[in-house]
Design a protein around this motif. Structure first.
Motif, PDB file in Angstrom:
ATOM      1  N   GLY A  74       0.816  -1.208   0.000  1.00 39.81           N
ATOM      2  CA  GLY A  74       0.000   0.000   0.000  1.00 39.81           C
ATOM      3  C   GLY A  74       0.846   1.253   0.000  1.00 39.81           C
ATOM      4  N   LEU A  75       0.527   2.183   0.910  1.00 39.95           N
ATOM      5  CA  LEU A  75       1.242   3.452   0.993  1.00 39.95           C
ATOM      6  C   LEU A  75       2.502   3.357   1.835  1.00 39.95           C
ATOM      7  CD1 LEU A  75      -1.779   5.879   1.442  1.00 39.95           C
ATOM      8  CD2 LEU A  75      -0.406   5.504  -0.609  1.00 39.95           C
ATOM      9  N   ARG A  76       2.753   2.223   2.407  1.00 40.32           N
ATOM     10  CA  ARG A  76       3.947   2.039   3.238  1.00 40.32           C
ATOM     11  C   ARG A  76       4.867   1.027   2.581  1.00 40.32           C
ATOM     12  NH1 ARG A  76       3.133   5.394   7.084  1.00 40.32           N
ATOM     13  NH2 ARG A  76       1.265   5.441   8.339  1.00 40.32           N
ATOM     14  N   ALA A  77       6.146   1.184   2.864  1.00 39.82           N
ATOM     15  CA  ALA A  77       7.137   0.265   2.302  1.00 39.82           C
ATOM     16  C   ALA A  77       8.322   0.191   3.253  1.00 39.82           C
ATOM     17  CB  ALA A  77       7.589   0.744   0.932  1.00 39.82           C
ATOM     18  N   VAL A  78       9.123  -0.831   3.059  1.00 40.80           N
ATOM     19  CA  VAL A  78      10.367  -0.987   3.801  1.00 40.80           C
ATOM     20  C   VAL A  78      11.482  -1.080   2.777  1.00 40.80           C
ATOM     21  CG1 VAL A  78      11.710  -2.469   5.341  1.00 40.80           C
ATOM     22  CG2 VAL A  78       9.271  -2.149   5.745  1.00 40.80           C
ATOM     23  N   GLU A  92       7.388   6.002   3.238  1.00 42.26           N
ATOM     24  CA  GLU A  92       6.007   6.394   2.968  1.00 42.26           C
ATOM     25  C   GLU A  92       5.927   6.918   1.543  1.00 42.26           C
ATOM     26  OE1 GLU A  92       4.054   8.835   5.814  1.00 42.26           O
ATOM     27  OE2 GLU A  92       4.850   7.708   7.514  1.00 42.26           O
ATOM     28  N   ILE A  93       4.835   6.583   0.868  1.00 38.93           N
ATOM     29  CA  ILE A  93       4.636   6.975  -0.525  1.00 38.93           C
ATOM     30  C   ILE A  93       3.447   7.932  -0.582  1.00 38.93           C
ATOM     31  CG2 ILE A  93       4.198   6.133  -2.858  1.00 38.93           C
ATOM     32  CD1 ILE A  93       4.977   3.304  -1.554  1.00 38.93           C
ATOM     33  N   GLU A  94       3.680   9.104  -1.149  1.00 43.10           N
ATOM     34  CA  GLU A  94       2.592  10.064  -1.337  1.00 43.10           C
ATOM     35  C   GLU A  94       2.699  10.596  -2.762  1.00 43.10           C
ATOM     36  OE1 GLU A  94       1.057  14.226   0.533  1.00 43.10           O
ATOM     37  OE2 GLU A  94       1.828  12.717   1.912  1.00 43.10           O
ATOM     38  N   GLY A  95       1.862  10.073  -3.630  1.00 46.07           N
ATOM     39  CA  GLY A  95       1.967  10.421  -5.052  1.00 46.07           C
ATOM     40  C   GLY A  95       3.268   9.868  -5.598  1.00 46.07           C
ATOM     41  N   THR A  99       9.505   9.182   1.076  1.00 44.11           N
ATOM     42  CA  THR A  99      10.331   9.660   2.182  1.00 44.11           C
ATOM     43  C   THR A  99      10.447   8.557   3.220  1.00 44.11           C
ATOM     44  OG1 THR A  99       8.392  10.589   3.290  1.00 44.11           O
ATOM     45  CG2 THR A  99       9.676  12.094   1.913  1.00 44.11           C
ATOM     46  N   GLY A 100      11.505   8.611   4.006  1.00 41.97           N
ATOM     47  CA  GLY A 100      11.634   7.626   5.067  1.00 41.97           C
ATOM     48  C   GLY A 100      12.923   7.759   5.841  1.00 41.97           C
ATOM     49  N   GLU A 101      12.930   7.111   6.992  1.00 40.81           N
ATOM     50  CA  GLU A 101      14.111   7.081   7.842  1.00 40.81           C
ATOM     51  C   GLU A 101      14.335   5.672   8.323  1.00 40.81           C
ATOM     52  OE1 GLU A 101      15.297   9.972  10.665  1.00 40.81           O
ATOM     53  OE2 GLU A 101      13.775  11.395   9.996  1.00 40.81           O
ATOM     54  N   GLN A 102      15.543   5.455   8.829  1.00 46.34           N
ATOM     55  CA  GLN A 102      15.929   4.142   9.322  1.00 46.34           C
ATOM     56  C   GLN A 102      15.044   3.749  10.497  1.00 46.34           C
ATOM     57  OE1 GLN A 102      20.097   3.892  10.008  1.00 46.34           O
ATOM     58  NE2 GLN A 102      20.051   1.747  10.578  1.00 46.34           N
ATOM     59  N   ASP A 103      14.614   2.492  10.494  1.00 49.30           N
ATOM     60  CA  ASP A 103      13.799   1.973  11.595  1.00 49.30           C
ATOM     61  C   ASP A 103      14.548   2.117  12.910  1.00 49.30           C
ATOM     62  OD1 ASP A 103      11.724   1.217   9.955  1.00 49.30           O
ATOM     63  OD2 ASP A 103      12.413  -0.846   9.731  1.00 49.30           O
ATOM     64  N   GLY A 104      13.842   2.524  13.956  1.00 44.33           N
ATOM     65  CA  GLY A 104      14.441   2.633  15.283  1.00 44.33           C
ATOM     66  C   GLY A 104      15.608   3.592  15.320  1.00 44.33           C
ATOM     67  N   ALA A 105      15.521   4.674  14.530  1.00 42.59           N
ATOM     68  CA  ALA A 105      16.642   5.595  14.386  1.00 42.59           C
ATOM     69  C   ALA A 105      16.949   6.336  15.680  1.00 42.59           C
ATOM     70  CB  ALA A 105      16.345   6.587  13.278  1.00 42.59           C
ATOM     71  N   CYS A 108      23.415   8.197  14.774  1.00 44.04           N
ATOM     72  CA  CYS A 108      23.750   8.201  13.352  1.00 44.04           C
ATOM     73  C   CYS A 108      22.852   7.209  12.602  1.00 44.04           C
ATOM     74  CB  CYS A 108      25.221   7.822  13.176  1.00 44.04           C
ATOM     75  SG  CYS A 108      25.775   7.845  11.469  1.00 44.04           S
ATOM     76  N   HIS A 109      22.077   7.711  11.652  1.00 38.86           N
ATOM     77  CA  HIS A 109      21.202   6.848  10.869  1.00 38.86           C
ATOM     78  C   HIS A 109      21.021   7.420   9.470  1.00 38.86           C
ATOM     79  CE1 HIS A 109      18.432   9.803  12.649  1.00 38.86           C
ATOM     80  NE2 HIS A 109      17.623   9.550  11.631  1.00 38.86           N
ATOM     81  N   VAL A 110      20.280   6.724   8.635  1.00 40.14           N
ATOM     82  CA  VAL A 110      20.078   7.138   7.253  1.00 40.14           C
ATOM     83  C   VAL A 110      18.627   7.551   7.024  1.00 40.14           C
ATOM     84  CG1 VAL A 110      19.664   4.789   6.462  1.00 40.14           C
ATOM     85  CG2 VAL A 110      20.446   6.472   4.828  1.00 40.14           C
ATOM     86  N   ALA A 111      18.440   8.570   6.175  1.00 35.31           N
ATOM     87  CA  ALA A 111      17.114   9.034   5.778  1.00 35.31           C
ATOM     88  C   ALA A 111      17.120   9.199   4.264  1.00 35.31           C
ATOM     89  CB  ALA A 111      16.776  10.351   6.461  1.00 35.31           C
ATOM     90  N   LEU A 112      15.960   9.075   3.670  1.00 33.52           N
ATOM     91  CA  LEU A 112      15.838   9.146   2.217  1.00 33.52           C
ATOM     92  C   LEU A 112      14.686  10.053   1.839  1.00 33.52           C
ATOM     93  CD1 LEU A 112      16.067   6.383  -0.344  1.00 33.52           C
ATOM     94  CD2 LEU A 112      13.851   7.440  -0.100  1.00 33.52           C
ATOM     95  N   ALA A 113      14.889  10.857   0.814  1.00 29.51           N
ATOM     96  CA  ALA A 113      13.819  11.653   0.205  1.00 29.51           C
ATOM     97  C   ALA A 113      14.000  11.515  -1.298  1.00 29.51           C
ATOM     98  CB  ALA A 113      13.917  13.111   0.633  1.00 29.51           C
ATOM     99  N   ALA A 114      12.978  11.042  -2.007  1.00 25.64           N
ATOM    100  CA  ALA A 114      13.121  10.793  -3.442  1.00 25.64           C
ATOM    101  C   ALA A 114      11.804  11.048  -4.156  1.00 25.64           C
ATOM    102  CB  ALA A 114      13.582   9.355  -3.684  1.00 25.64           C
ATOM    103  N   GLN A 115      11.909  11.148  -5.469  1.00 25.90           N
ATOM    104  CA  GLN A 115      10.762  11.310  -6.361  1.00 25.90           C
ATOM    105  C   GLN A 115      10.861  10.250  -7.443  1.00 25.90           C
ATOM    106  OE1 GLN A 115       8.564  13.768  -4.901  1.00 25.90           O
ATOM    107  NE2 GLN A 115       8.382  14.579  -6.944  1.00 25.90           N
ATOM    108  N   LEU A 116       9.727   9.683  -7.820  1.00 23.75           N
ATOM    109  CA  LEU A 116       9.704   8.840  -9.011  1.00 23.75           C
ATOM    110  C   LEU A 116       9.849   9.758 -10.207  1.00 23.75           C
ATOM    111  CD1 LEU A 116       6.907   6.316  -8.122  1.00 23.75           C
ATOM    112  CD2 LEU A 116       9.240   5.743  -8.739  1.00 23.75           C
ATOM    113  N   ALA A 117      10.651   9.361 -11.172  1.00 23.81           N
ATOM    114  CA  ALA A 117      10.911  10.200 -12.338  1.00 23.81           C
ATOM    115  C   ALA A 117       9.616  10.569 -13.035  1.00 23.81           C
ATOM    116  CB  ALA A 117      11.849   9.486 -13.295  1.00 23.81           C
TER     117      ALA A 117
END
Length: 154
Positions: A74-78, A92-95, A99-105, A108-117
């Motif tokens: 659905g709207l959530r992913a790992v 999380e997917i919105e359109g 966006t997302g962050e490392q589980d249990g952050a 120092c952790h990783v975060a992502l922000a992206a767009q589908l082309a």
């Protein structure tokens, strides 16, 4: 027909109407409410991140290509990075935005922000990897494309 038979028939029609009509009307109402629903974009699968591996400790990619494996519901992913710790991100997917962050952050952790082309194929992600809480790590812009497997594109 006798009056007893007519009463039984009327009673049967009334019971039938009470048992069938409300669920049928409810089903039609649910279908009408769902007319505007659209499924989320599909981002599941393996993504090959172009460019060099991020230079941020403790995330070590061992000189291998950076992969991002995404499992979607659905709207959530790992998402799991191909670093030695297999950092997992709650996405999380919105359109077309992901966006997302490392589980249990914490720390120092990783975060992502992206767009589908915008090309409509959904086969390319453009975004940035961030390293909140990691001193000396710089944000890393990236492009990722769906990885090809022996069985073809996923």
């Amino acid at each position: 027909m006798s009056s007893v038979t007519l009463r039984r028939f009327a009673r049967a029609v009334a019971i039938y109407s009470l048992l069938v009509v409300p669920p049928a009307v409810g089903l039609l109402a649910i279908l009408h409410c769902g007319d505007d629903l659209r499924p989320p974009r599909s981002i599941g699968g393996d993504w090959l991140v172009s460019g060099s591996a991020p230079a941020c400790r403790p995330f070590d990619f061992g000189g291998h290509p950076v992969m991002l494996g995404i499992s979607q519901s659905g709207l959530r992913a790992v998402g799991k990075l191909s670093d030695t710790s297999h950092a997992a991100l709650s996405l999380e997917i919105e359109g077309a935005t992901i966006t997302g962050e490392q589980d249990g952050a914490s720390g120092c952790h990783v975060a992502l922000a992206a767009q589908l082309a915008a090309n409509g194929s959904g086969s390319e992600l453009v975004g940035v990897l961030r390293w909140p809480g990691c001193g000396g790590c710089v944000d890393q812009p990236f492009r990722a494309s769906r990885a090809l497997h022996a069985g073809g594109a996923r």
